[in-house]
Scaffold this active site. Structure first.
Site, PDB file in Angstrom:
ATOM      1  N   ASP A 167      79.790 -32.119 -34.443  1.00 43.86           N
ATOM      2  CA  ASP A 167      78.385 -32.501 -34.592  1.00 43.86           C
ATOM      3  C   ASP A 167      78.185 -33.889 -34.001  1.00 43.86           C
ATOM      4  OD1 ASP A 167      75.762 -32.369 -35.282  1.00 43.86           O
ATOM      5  OD2 ASP A 167      76.048 -32.677 -37.427  1.00 43.86           O
ATOM      6  N   LYS A 171      83.396 -26.604 -34.948  1.00 48.68           N
ATOM      7  CA  LYS A 171      82.157 -27.041 -34.300  1.00 48.68           C
ATOM      8  C   LYS A 171      81.930 -28.517 -34.608  1.00 48.68           C
ATOM      9  CE  LYS A 171      77.297 -26.005 -33.651  1.00 48.68           C
ATOM     10  NZ  LYS A 171      76.941 -27.450 -33.555  1.00 48.68           N
ATOM     11  N   GLU A 190      80.302 -28.169 -40.107  1.00 52.91           N
ATOM     12  CA  GLU A 190      79.073 -27.536 -39.641  1.00 52.91           C
ATOM     13  C   GLU A 190      79.279 -26.061 -39.331  1.00 52.91           C
ATOM     14  OE1 GLU A 190      75.572 -28.068 -36.288  1.00 52.91           O
ATOM     15  OE2 GLU A 190      76.775 -29.760 -36.915  1.00 52.91           O
TER      16      GLU A 190
END
Length: 349
Positions: free
Chosen positions: A68, A66, A208
């Site tokens: 960010d 993921k 994350e």
């Protein structure tokens, strides 16, 4: 230098010394349809990931890290390059390095889905660094540090790929943006692994979280469940409704006062007093001083030395959960979200 082939002295002959000729070309049957090319969409609403506490099980799921940063789509068109935010705003001028990299991709027309990120010294995406590179919320700077992590291909040389399975789209994307290249457009690589083990590894590396995607799913706009996000820590957007003054803190900000959405109303969810540095606090103070109002937009209880503002700024807050009275536990400020990035306020069920 190689010489051009000499012309044959005699025409090519077939059996019985008859001249060899190609078949005459047939005229096109006007009733036969042409194979049409798909029109290139001016904009595609992004597919969004649903938040889940645990990774899904089964061979139908593949994983990615993921990122960010800022969700973008890169449009490669015969007339040039366009880089659009999640909300549809044209930010081509703010990402000149990504634009230049897109111009060199070996394709005539394409739409790439991905995330613009700035990496820290450990190679992790950092939302705060991303914002600084653009001059902060509302800033006008162009980012020379941002790179584009491409994770989907929605349109490719005249063909709309949204009805194709993820595996097919990723196969074509991998040909366009090969894995391992370190340019300003890079491939967000898929990882086939046990979801629980991958999440644990991501959290150990202070990432994350991870994204899970159904490998046989088409690309559908909205938050429909084909993509899931599993976070190591919770991080969401909250409306800033004011701040408590402090002479001992950066920018004179002791705590930001925050609100979430519940139905059509905003409700107070506590404050955050950590995560600021001198630069981010100064930016915050400058933004909030333009929005000062006499009375709070929501009931915050009794507050000393509080300055209230119109709830137009959305802060990205990392937090550890909720208290029994629905206040944020261990919150930390990460940065301000842009309206062009469809800044979304957390909704309480």
């Amino acid at each position: 230098m190689t010489k051009p082939p000499r012309k044959p002295s005699k025409p090519l002959l077939g059996e019985a010394d008859a001249l060899l000729r190609s078949r005459p070309r047939r005229r096109r049957d006007p009733d036969q349809p042409n194979l049409p090319l798909d029109p290139m969409p001016a904009r595609i609403e992004p597919c969004l990931a649903l938040l889940r506490a645990k990774p899904p099980k089964g061979d139908d799921w593949v994983y990615e890290i993921k990122w960010d940063g800022y969700r973008l789509s890169v449009h490669i068109e015969p007339t040039g390059i366009r880089i659009l935010t999640r909300g549809g705003h044209d930010w081509t001028h703010r990402f000149p390095a990504i634009k230049l990299a897109a111009m060199w991709l070996p394709v005539g027309s394409a739409i790439l889905d991905g995330e613009a990120v700035v990496l820290d010294e450990q190679g992790r995406s950092d939302f705060g660094l991303m914002q600084q590179s653009l001059g902060g919320r509302g800033g006008k700077k162009s980012s020379s540090d941002a790179i584009f992590m491409a994770f989907d291909l929605l349109y490719f040389d005249g063909h709309d790929l949204r009805k194709s399975e993820l595996d097919m789209r990723r196969h074509l994307l991998g040909d366009l943006v090969p894995a391992g290249e370190q340019g300003d457009i890079r491939l967000s690589e898929q990882i086939e692994a046990d979801g629980d083990e991958l999440l644990a590894s991501a959290c150990e590396l202070d990432l994350e979280g991870i994204i899970a995607k159904q490998r046989r799913a088409p690309y559908r706009s909205g938050r429909l469940g084909e993509w899931l996000k599993i976070k190591c820590v919770q991080s969401d957007g909250f409306a800033i409704i004011g701040y408590e003054k402090s002479t001992a803190s950066f920018g004179g900000i002791g705590r930001l006062l925050l609100a979430a959405r519940k139905g059509e109303q905003l409700v107070y969810v506590g404050g955050v007093g950590t995560g600021f540095n001198e630069r981010s606090a100064a930016e915050l103070r400058s933004q909030m001083d333009k929005l000062i109002i006499g009375n709070p937009a929501v009931d915050t209880g009794r507050k000393r030395n509080a300055i209230f503002v119109r709830p137009e700024l959305v802060a990205e807050i990392q937090y550890g959960g909720w208290t029994h009275d629905r206040k944020l536990r261990h919150p930390s400020y990460k940065g301000l979200r842009e309206m062009q990035d469809n800044a979304r306020i957390y909704e309480i069920a």
